[in-house]
Design a protein around this motif. Structure first.
Motif, short mmCIF file in Angstrom:
data_model
loop_
_atom_site.label_atom_id
_atom_site.label_comp_id
_atom_site.label_asym_id
_atom_site.label_seq_id
_atom_site.Cartn_x
_atom_site.Cartn_y
_atom_site.Cartn_z
N ALA A 57 -0.35 -3.49 -10.95
CA ALA A 57 0.67 -3.14 -9.96
C ALA A 57 0.56 -4.04 -8.73
O ALA A 57 -0.55 -4.43 -8.34
CB ALA A 57 0.52 -1.68 -9.55
N SER A 58 1.69 -4.33 -8.13
CA SER A 58 1.72 -5.15 -6.92
C SER A 58 2.94 -4.80 -6.09
O SER A 58 3.84 -4.10 -6.57
CB SER A 58 1.73 -6.63 -7.29
OG SER A 58 2.89 -6.94 -8.03
N GLY A 59 2.97 -5.31 -4.85
CA GLY A 59 4.15 -5.15 -4.01
C GLY A 59 4.00 -4.16 -2.88
O GLY A 59 4.93 -4.01 -2.08
N GLY A 60 2.88 -3.48 -2.81
CA GLY A 60 2.69 -2.55 -1.71
C GLY A 60 2.49 -3.26 -0.38
O GLY A 60 2.39 -4.49 -0.33
N GLY A 61 2.45 -2.49 0.69
CA GLY A 61 2.24 -3.07 2.00
C GLY A 61 2.56 -2.10 3.10
O GLY A 61 2.71 -0.90 2.86
N LEU A 62 2.64 -2.64 4.32
CA LEU A 62 2.95 -1.84 5.50
C LEU A 62 4.39 -2.11 5.90
O LEU A 62 4.80 -3.28 6.04
CB LEU A 62 2.00 -2.23 6.64
CG LEU A 62 2.28 -1.62 8.01
CD1 LEU A 62 2.13 -0.11 7.96
CD2 LEU A 62 1.34 -2.23 9.05
N VAL A 63 5.15 -1.05 6.09
CA VAL A 63 6.57 -1.18 6.45
C VAL A 63 6.93 -0.09 7.45
O VAL A 63 6.33 0.99 7.44
CB VAL A 63 7.45 -1.12 5.18
CG1 VAL A 63 7.35 0.24 4.52
CG2 VAL A 63 8.88 -1.49 5.48
N GLN A 64 7.89 -0.37 8.28
CA GLN A 64 8.37 0.65 9.23
C GLN A 64 9.29 1.63 8.53
O GLN A 64 9.92 1.30 7.50
CB GLN A 64 9.10 -0.02 10.39
CG GLN A 64 8.19 -0.77 11.34
CD GLN A 64 8.92 -1.26 12.57
OE1 GLN A 64 10.13 -1.49 12.54
NE2 GLN A 64 8.19 -1.42 13.67
N ALA A 65 9.38 2.82 9.08
CA ALA A 65 10.29 3.82 8.55
C ALA A 65 11.70 3.25 8.48
O ALA A 65 12.15 2.56 9.41
CB ALA A 65 10.27 5.06 9.42
N VAL A 72 0.93 1.82 -0.21
CA VAL A 72 2.17 1.77 0.55
C VAL A 72 1.97 2.59 1.82
O VAL A 72 1.60 3.77 1.75
CB VAL A 72 3.36 2.33 -0.25
CG1 VAL A 72 4.59 2.46 0.64
CG2 VAL A 72 3.65 1.44 -1.45
N THR A 73 2.17 1.96 2.97
CA THR A 73 2.01 2.63 4.24
C THR A 73 3.30 2.49 5.04
O THR A 73 3.77 1.37 5.25
CB THR A 73 0.84 2.06 5.05
OG1 THR A 73 -0.36 2.15 4.27
CG2 THR A 73 0.65 2.82 6.35
N VAL A 74 3.87 3.62 5.44
CA VAL A 74 5.11 3.63 6.18
C VAL A 74 4.82 4.16 7.58
O VAL A 74 4.38 5.30 7.75
CB VAL A 74 6.18 4.50 5.50
CG1 VAL A 74 7.49 4.39 6.27
CG2 VAL A 74 6.37 4.08 4.05
N SER A 75 5.05 3.32 8.57
CA SER A 75 4.78 3.72 9.95
C SER A 75 6.04 4.32 10.57
O SER A 75 7.16 3.93 10.25
CB SER A 75 4.31 2.52 10.76
OG SER A 75 5.32 1.53 10.82
N ASP A 131 6.17 8.98 2.56
CA ASP A 131 6.04 8.19 1.34
C ASP A 131 4.71 7.43 1.30
O ASP A 131 4.39 6.81 0.28
CB ASP A 131 7.19 7.19 1.23
CG ASP A 131 8.54 7.86 1.05
OD1 ASP A 131 9.52 7.40 1.67
OD2 ASP A 131 8.62 8.84 0.27
N THR A 132 3.97 7.48 2.37
CA THR A 132 2.69 6.78 2.42
C THR A 132 1.73 7.35 1.38
O THR A 132 1.49 8.55 1.31
CB THR A 132 2.06 6.93 3.83
OG1 THR A 132 2.89 6.26 4.78
CG2 THR A 132 0.66 6.34 3.86
N ALA A 133 1.22 6.45 0.53
CA ALA A 133 0.34 6.86 -0.57
C ALA A 133 -0.10 5.62 -1.33
O ALA A 133 0.41 4.52 -1.10
CB ALA A 133 1.07 7.81 -1.52
N VAL A 134 -1.05 5.82 -2.24
CA VAL A 134 -1.35 4.79 -3.23
C VAL A 134 -0.41 5.05 -4.41
O VAL A 134 -0.33 6.17 -4.91
CB VAL A 134 -2.81 4.84 -3.67
CG1 VAL A 134 -3.07 3.79 -4.75
CG2 VAL A 134 -3.73 4.62 -2.47
#
Length: 123
Positions: free
Chosen positions: A5-13, A119-122, A89-92
């Motif tokens: 799996a790939s493509g995760g990251g930090l993104v704003q709401a 995936v981390t959503v701020s 939605d923040t989770a592995v």
């Protein structure tokens, strides 16, 4: 079968991410695939699943209308397009292979798992 799996990251709401899951092996197209997620202190939950040919798709109520699962059997890859992301939605996120060709909603029906992508959503 190995899943990457790939493509995760930090993104704003309100932002978007696209997860990919590349599978090894020649039998990818014979099985349904799923995307799960697990947040700290919570159980792993099924987010979306797709049957072997894409004819049947399942979404959890919490992501309906925001997430889209798809697959490309020629590339042995399944995708999860995530739009309008929320902090909850923040989770592995994990991709997993179903034991069957049709969609299953139970965790025990999935026998191979990828390594997970954060995936981390701020807010």
């Amino acid at each position: 079968v190995q899943l990457q799996a790939s493509g995760g990251g930090l993104v704003q709401a309100g932002g978007s991410l696209r997860l990919s899951c590349a599978a090894s092996g020649r039998t990818f197209s014979s099985y349904a695939m799923g995307w799960f997620r697990q947040a700290p202190g919570k159980e792993r939950e099924l987010v979306a699943a797709i049957s072997w040919n894409g004819g049947t798709i399942y979404y959890a109520d919490s992501v309906k209308g925001r997430f889209t699962i798809s697959r490309d059997n020629a590339k042995n890859t399944v995708y999860l397009q995530m739009n309008s992301l929320k902090p909850e939605d923040t989770a592995v996120y994990y991709c997993a292979k179903d034991r069957d060709y049709e969609v299953s909603t139970r965790v025990l029906e999935y026998d191979y798992w990828g390594q997970g992508t954060q995936v981390t959503v701020s807010s």
